[in-house]
Write a protein that holds these residues in place. Structure first.
Motif: not given
Lengths: 385, 385
Positions: A153, A156, A164-170
Motif C-alpha cells: 500500500m 500504491t 490505497t488498497r490494491v483493488g483485489t485481495s493480492v
C-alpha cells in the motif's frame, strides 16, 4: 490426444481452508485436474458462503466462483463420528490444506507431527496470515492487514494522497499461489523420496516477496519508495497518459519502442533531445515526458491513439473496467471468460483457468459450486462408512 | 535431516526469459532448489541489467534481485556455434522457459513442435503478454498494459480519482506464479507419462484470474465495480481508518470480530444498532461505519489503538513503508529479509523465499547474481564442448 481432465488428476486434496488464500490455492489445483474435497464446518460452512455479492436467492457469488468444482462435506472435527470420517479421508489424501491460525490443528489432534507419523506420505500445506513461526505467528490476519503491513500500500496510490488498497485481495491470492508452488514442489519431493512435507506459507511473507522493484530501490538508496500514481518507478514512458477523452496506458519499455512512439506521434524531433536519450534519463524526467506526450495525445481521443500505436507496434492499451476486460476478444478467445454454476445449478460468470497446457482441453464451462454437505453420501459410500 | 538445497534440485531449467514474468518464475523455482541456467543475448544480456535502480558501479539492483542464484551464459541463437551450445543444453534440460513474443522461437527453429519431436520429455513454458492463441497473440505487452486492459486498475484507487497502478508489477508477477504452477504440474505429468508438455501463460489471462470478487460483483449486478480507495468491497469494517496521527488498517472479517472491536473501542452500545448487525448491513453502511470508528480512533495515536486491538485479538496493522515492512520482527524471524550479491560480489538486500518446507533449510543468505556470461567456461566444460 486431448484429455479433458488435468495433469493432477491422480491427486486427492482434502481442503479445510476458508474464505480466500487456501480456497484460491485449491481452485488453481482443481483447474489442473486435482480432486478437491472441501471439508466445511456444519454450522454454515465456509465463512465466504455468507460474504457477498449474493444472487437473488442469497447464494454467494464470491463463494461459488472461488469454490467451483469442489466437493463439499460438512464435518465437526470435535465430534467423534465426524473425526472418523475425516481420518478416513486423510488416509486416502495426497495433500491436506488448511488456513487456520497456527495451533488450531494441533489442538484438534491433527498437528503436522501427529499426521506425519500416521501418514508419512501425506503433504500438509498451511497458509496463514503470519506463518507458523515468529513472534506474530499466533495472530490472525486478513488481506487488508498484510497489504498494509507488507508495504504494497505504501507504493500504491498517488503522492500525498490517501491510503490505497490494491483493488483485489493480492494478500490472499499471492499466498494461495505460493502455496500451490510449495505443494507441487512437495509432490515432486514425494515422488522422489516417498516422504510427505509440511508447507508453511504466510500472507505477509508473500507480500514481501512481490515487492520486487521497491525492495531494490530501498536497498540501493536507503530511502523507502513512495507511491507513483500510475507510472512505473524506473521505466519511462510506462504510465497512464490523458488523451482528449480518456486515459490510455503506454509502455515503451526500451529505446527502440521510445523511438517508435515518437515517430507514431509525429514527435520525432525529440529523439535528439539528450534528456530523453536513455531510459534512465527519461525516468529522471518522467514528469516532462508526460507533459510532452499529453500535449500531443490531448488532441485526439483514446481510440485514435490506440489504433495508431498498435499499428506502430508500441505496447499500449485502454483502461478497461471489469465488464470491458471480460468482453475483450482476446479474453474470450482464451476462455478466460468462463461460466460455472451456483449450488442450485443456476449459471454464474467466472474467470477461466490461466494455465494452458498442451494435450489438455481448456473448457469455458467449469464444474459448479456445491451446497454445503452436498457430497456427504457419495463420500461416505466411497470410504465404506 | 535438514537439506540445504530444495525439492526441485534434480531439475535443470534453461531460461531464455527477460525482465520479469519469466525471471520471476525461475526465481521461485530456484528458491525451491532447481538449477537455473540463464541464456542471455551477447549484446548486453537481459534488458533488466539496464533498468534501475543501480548501485554506484552501475549494476542493476532490479536485475540482481530477480536473478540471484542463476548461472549466466551469453548465446546468439542465430549463430551456428552458439546454437550447438543451446541445443546441447536443451538435450539435458527438464524445462525450457521463455517470454518472447509468440512466434519468435519458431522463427529461430525452436518452436514447440520441433523441440517436442526432438526432446519428447522436455517441458516448454512460455509466458507472454497475451498468450500463444487469440487475435492479440502477436502483440507485445508490458505489466502496465495488462494492468490497464485486464481491469485491476479500474478497481484500484479512489472514486473519481486519477488512474492508479498497483505499485508492484502484479501483471508480470502473477503470470510468473501461474507459470510456476503450470511447470510443476507438467513435471508431475512427465513423471506419470514420460511426456513433456507445452505451458502457455498470458499476463492478461493472469490479470483476469486474480480479479476474484470484482468478477463476482459484475456477474451478479451487471455493473462493473469501481475503485473503493482503501476498503474491501463486501466486508466491513475492512479498511484503512484515520487515527490522531496516522492511518491504521482494521479487518474485522466476521460478527465476532466486529463485537470485539466495539468492546475494545468502548463502543459496545453500537452492538444493538440494527444497521450494524450483519456484515451485509455494515457493508451497506460502510461510510457510516468509518465515520463512527474514526470519531473514536481520532482521539489517540495509531500506536495506542494497534496495541489495544492486538490485545483484543482484532486483526489490525500499521501502514508500513518498505523500510518498516522489512524491519518487522516477524519478517526478520521468517528470513524474508534476505541478502544476495551483485555480480561483483558486493552485498544486496533482497526478499527471501516465501515457501517454507519442512526438511529443507531456509537460509537468509541467497546465492548471488552473475555477470553476463560468467558461467560460460563451466557450462561448456560440462557439455563437453
Amino acid at each position: 490426444m486431448t484429455r479433458t481432465s488435468g495433469p493432477l488428476d491422480d491427486l486427492l486434496i482434502v481442503d479445510l481452508s476458508r474464505v480466500l488464500a487456501g480456497p484460491y490455492a485449491t481452485l488453481v489445483l482443481g483447474d489442473l485436474g486435482a480432486r478437491i474435497v472441501k471439508v466445511e464446518r456444519p454450522d454454515g460452512g465456509d465463512d465466504s458462503r455468507a460474504i457477498g455479492p449474493f444472487d437473488a436467492k442469497g447464494q454467494s457469488a464470491y463463494f461459488a466462483s472461488v469454490n467451483r468444482g469442489k466437493e463439499s462435506i460438512a464435518l465437526d472435527l470435535k465430534a467423534p463420528r465426524d473425526r472418523d470420517v475425516f481420518e478416513a479421508l486423510l488416509a486416502r489424501a495426497d495433500v491436506l490444506v488448511e488456513n487456520y491460525r497456527p495451533g488450531t490443528m494441533a489442538r484438534l489432534g491433527y498437528g503436522w507431527d501427529v499426521l506425519h507419523a500416521r501418514h508419512p506420505r501425506l503433504i500438509y500445506a498451511a497458509a496463514s496470515g503470519f506463518g507458523q513461526t515468529g513472534p506474530d505467528a499466533p495472530k490472525a490476519a486478513y488481506d487488508m492487514v498484510v497489504q498494509a503491513m507488507g508495504g504494497i500500500m505504501s507504493v500504491t496510490g498517488h503522492p500525498g494522497g490517501p491510503p490505497t488498497r490494491v483493488g483485489t485481495s493480492v494478500g490472499d491470492i499471492t499466498a494461495g499461489l505460493f502455496t500451490v508452488a510449495g505443494m507441487l514442489a512437495a509432490v515432486h519431493h514425494r515422488t522422489r523420496t516417498g516422504e510427505g512435507l509440511f508447507v508453511d506459507v504466510a500472507m505477509l511473507d508473500g507480500q514481501i516477496a512481490i515487492l520486487e522493484n521497491a525492495v531494490a530501490r530501498y536497498a540501493v538508496t536507503g530511502v523507502a519508495p513512495g507511491p507513483l500514481g500510475a507510472r512505473h518507478p524506473s521505466i519511462t514512458p510506462f504510465a497512464a497518459y490523458a488523451c482528449a477523452d480518456a486515459h490510455i496506458v503506454i509502455a515503451a519499455g526500451n529505446d527502440a519502442l521510445w523511438s517508435a512512439l515518437l515517430d507514431a506521434l509525429d514527435l520525432s524531433a525529440l529523439k535528439a533531445n539528450p534528456r530523453f536519450a536513455t531510459n534512465a534519463s527519461r525516468s529522471e524526467a518522467a514528469d516532462t515526458v508526460a507533459t510532452v506526450l499529453e500535449a500531443r495525445l490531448g488532441t485526439a481521443p483514446a481510440a485514435h491513439w490506440l489504433a495508431l500505436l498498435d499499428a506502430a507496434g508500441v505496447p499500449c492499451g485502454p483502461l478497461n473496467d471489469v465488464a470491458q476486460a471480460l468482453d475483450l476478444p482476446q479474453v474470450r478467445a482464451r476462455n478466460m471468460r468462463a461460466s460455472t454454476t451456483f449450488p442450485d445449478g443456476s449459471p454464474l460468470l467466472c474467470a477461466g483457468n490461466p494455465v494452458k497446457l498442451s494435450g489438455y482441453a481448456d473448457l469455458p464451462e467449469k464444474p459448479g459450486a456445491r451446497a454445503l454437505d452436498a457430497d456427504r453420501a457419495a463420500i461416505l459410500a466411497e470410504l465404506g462408512l
